[in-house]
Design a protein around this motif. Structure first.
Motif, PDB file in Angstrom:
ATOM      1  N   LEU A 220     -41.544 -37.707  42.842  1.00 53.91           N
ATOM      2  CA  LEU A 220     -41.185 -36.325  43.126  1.00 53.91           C
ATOM      3  C   LEU A 220     -42.079 -35.691  44.188  1.00 53.91           C
ATOM      4  CD1 LEU A 220     -40.445 -35.109  39.492  1.00 53.91           C
ATOM      5  CD2 LEU A 220     -38.815 -35.785  41.261  1.00 53.91           C
ATOM      6  N   GLY A 221     -42.953 -36.490  44.770  1.00 54.11           N
ATOM      7  CA  GLY A 221     -43.830 -35.990  45.818  1.00 54.11           C
ATOM      8  C   GLY A 221     -43.210 -36.049  47.199  1.00 54.11           C
TER       9      GLY A 221
ATOM     10  N   ASN B 281     -40.245 -27.958  34.886  1.00 51.82           N
ATOM     11  CA  ASN B 281     -40.984 -28.465  36.042  1.00 51.82           C
ATOM     12  C   ASN B 281     -42.449 -28.638  35.645  1.00 51.82           C
ATOM     13  OD1 ASN B 281     -39.156 -28.739  38.331  1.00 51.82           O
ATOM     14  ND2 ASN B 281     -38.842 -26.531  38.130  1.00 51.82           N
ATOM     15  N   ASN B 282     -42.784 -29.851  35.248  1.00 56.98           N
ATOM     16  CA  ASN B 282     -44.127 -30.135  34.750  1.00 56.98           C
ATOM     17  C   ASN B 282     -44.933 -31.054  35.660  1.00 56.98           C
ATOM     18  OD1 ASN B 282     -46.241 -30.661  32.478  1.00 56.98           O
ATOM     19  ND2 ASN B 282     -45.421 -32.698  32.946  1.00 56.98           N
ATOM     20  N   ALA B 283     -44.271 -31.867  36.468  1.00 58.58           N
ATOM     21  CA  ALA B 283     -44.966 -32.871  37.277  1.00 58.58           C
ATOM     22  C   ALA B 283     -46.000 -32.220  38.198  1.00 58.58           C
ATOM     23  CB  ALA B 283     -43.962 -33.667  38.106  1.00 58.58           C
ATOM     24  N   GLY B 284     -47.181 -32.831  38.265  1.00 59.20           N
ATOM     25  CA  GLY B 284     -48.224 -32.297  39.130  1.00 59.20           C
ATOM     26  C   GLY B 284     -49.454 -33.181  39.100  1.00 59.20           C
ATOM     27  N   VAL B 285     -50.415 -32.820  39.908  1.00 60.94           N
ATOM     28  CA  VAL B 285     -51.702 -33.513  39.934  1.00 60.94           C
ATOM     29  C   VAL B 285     -52.804 -32.461  39.910  1.00 60.94           C
ATOM     30  CG1 VAL B 285     -50.921 -35.587  41.109  1.00 60.94           C
ATOM     31  CG2 VAL B 285     -51.591 -33.603  42.467  1.00 60.94           C
TER      32      VAL B 285
ATOM     33  N   LEU C 114     -48.782 -34.448  49.207  1.00 52.59           N
ATOM     34  CA  LEU C 114     -48.314 -34.746  47.856  1.00 52.59           C
ATOM     35  C   LEU C 114     -48.428 -33.541  46.943  1.00 52.59           C
ATOM     36  CD1 LEU C 114     -47.509 -36.715  45.538  1.00 52.59           C
ATOM     37  CD2 LEU C 114     -49.963 -37.186  45.269  1.00 52.59           C
ATOM     38  N   ILE C 115     -49.592 -32.912  46.911  1.00 55.31           N
ATOM     39  CA  ILE C 115     -49.798 -31.813  45.976  1.00 55.31           C
ATOM     40  C   ILE C 115     -48.939 -30.606  46.339  1.00 55.31           C
ATOM     41  CG2 ILE C 115     -51.788 -30.756  47.147  1.00 55.31           C
ATOM     42  CD1 ILE C 115     -53.017 -30.293  44.385  1.00 55.31           C
ATOM     43  N   MET C 116     -48.725 -30.393  47.646  1.00 57.15           N
ATOM     44  CA  MET C 116     -47.878 -29.276  48.060  1.00 57.15           C
ATOM     45  C   MET C 116     -46.416 -29.526  47.696  1.00 57.15           C
ATOM     46  SD  MET C 116     -49.641 -28.277  51.716  1.00 57.15           S
ATOM     47  CE  MET C 116     -48.572 -26.873  52.019  1.00 57.15           C
TER      48      MET C 116
ATOM     49  N   THR D 233     -56.562 -25.707  47.258  1.00 54.78           N
ATOM     50  CA  THR D 233     -55.255 -26.366  47.307  1.00 54.78           C
ATOM     51  C   THR D 233     -54.553 -26.305  45.962  1.00 54.78           C
ATOM     52  OG1 THR D 233     -56.164 -27.890  48.949  1.00 54.78           O
ATOM     53  CG2 THR D 233     -54.053 -28.457  47.993  1.00 54.78           C
ATOM     54  N   TYR D 234     -55.278 -26.658  44.902  1.00 53.48           N
ATOM     55  CA  TYR D 234     -54.653 -26.659  43.573  1.00 53.48           C
ATOM     56  C   TYR D 234     -54.248 -25.244  43.165  1.00 53.48           C
ATOM     57  CZ  TYR D 234     -53.794 -27.581  38.644  1.00 53.48           C
ATOM     58  OH  TYR D 234     -53.198 -27.665  37.409  1.00 53.48           O
ATOM     59  N   GLY D 235     -55.197 -24.321  43.179  1.00 51.17           N
ATOM     60  CA  GLY D 235     -54.894 -22.953  42.775  1.00 51.17           C
ATOM     61  C   GLY D 235     -53.905 -22.279  43.702  1.00 51.17           C
TER      62      GLY D 235
END
Length: 260
Positions: free
Chosen positions: A63-64, A88-92, A108-110, A153-155
């Motif tokens: 899904l990335g 929508n749960n997928a993430g890193v 990927l994270i975006m 990036t994460y936040g």
């Protein structure tokens, strides 16, 4: 609820995603569970053995990629899967300086936290709006309010998802579609590489919650039509409020001192 109704859960091979799948199966939903790990097929069989006669489809998909949302939507459409619940749960997760990340990881994270969930909401939301019924749960984060070093990036990506979810909640409520933001603090999934003793202390203090607790509260908020829920509530709401009061100059000092 019709037996033909499906719940779609992304990132469902472990952690919170796996628990979302289990609790939705317990409510009688058929499942379309997605992960980039091959073990999603094993997970599907395990859940089905516990909650037969529901149908469970395990799908391996990365899904990335920006093409993923459309591919997943078309898979559901081609297989006549009516998605009533979208999680929508997928993430890193990571805390790292922005420029220390690779270009590939930044992309990927975006995609995982912004593009793919937004497009899944857009595509499946159209059908929910037309049916005048549906539920969307986006897993955001308390870090969406933490504009601080190492969480840029994460936040930042979670902040987009948080704001997007709130707007979508307002826009779709009149059509019978409930959209909810669940913003966890720390969840005991092994994602943070915390020593067991610290995890135990955190759980005793209510700072860390189990996936079961997080998922139960998140689904309850979604089915009740709430816009947002923070889990756990008191500690993380207090912490995020305090962090918003810290001036940038103090954050720069913390950085120079090497504290974070």
């Amino acid at each position: 609820m019709k037996q033909t109704s499906y719940a779609l859960v992304t990132g469902a091979s472990s952690g919170m995603g796996l628990e979302f799948a289990r609790q939705l199966a317990a409510k009688g939903y058929n499942l379309l569970i997605v992960s980039n790990e091959e073990r999603i097929h094993e997970v599907a069989e395990q859940i089905k053995s516990s909650f037969a006669p529901i149908e469970i489809i395990g799908l391996v998909m990365d899904l990335g990629q920006q093409s993923s949302a459309r591919e997943l939507y078309e898979y559901a459409r081609d297989n006549k899967i009516e998605v009533e619940v979208l999680v929508n749960n997928a993430g890193v997760y990571h805390d790292r300086d922005i420029l220390d990340d690779s270009e590939a990881f930044t992309s990927l994270i975006m995609n995982l936290h912004m593009y793919t969930p937004a497009m899944l909401c857009y595509l499946f939301g159209q059908e929910m709006k037309e049916r005048r019924k549906g539920y969307i749960l986006n897993v955001c984060s308390v870090t969406s309010k933490m504009a601080a070093q190492r969480l840029g990036t994460y936040g930042g990506t979670k902040a987009f998802l948080c704001h997007f979810t709130r707007a979508l909640h307002i826009e779709l409520r009149q059509y019978g579609v409930h959209v909810t933001d669940v913003s966890p603090g720390a969840v005991d999934t092994g994602l943070y590489n915390i020593k067991p003793v610290y995890t135990k202390i955190g759980k005793c203090l209510g700072i860390i919650v189990s996936p079961q607790t997080l998922v139960r509260r998140g689904l309850r908020a979604m089915f009740r039509g709430r816009a947002k829920t923070t889990v756990p509530t008191v500690f993380w709401r207090t912490l995020t409020f305090i962090i918003t009061l810290i001036p940038t100059c103090l954050l720069r000092l913390i950085r120079r001192l090497g504290w974070f």
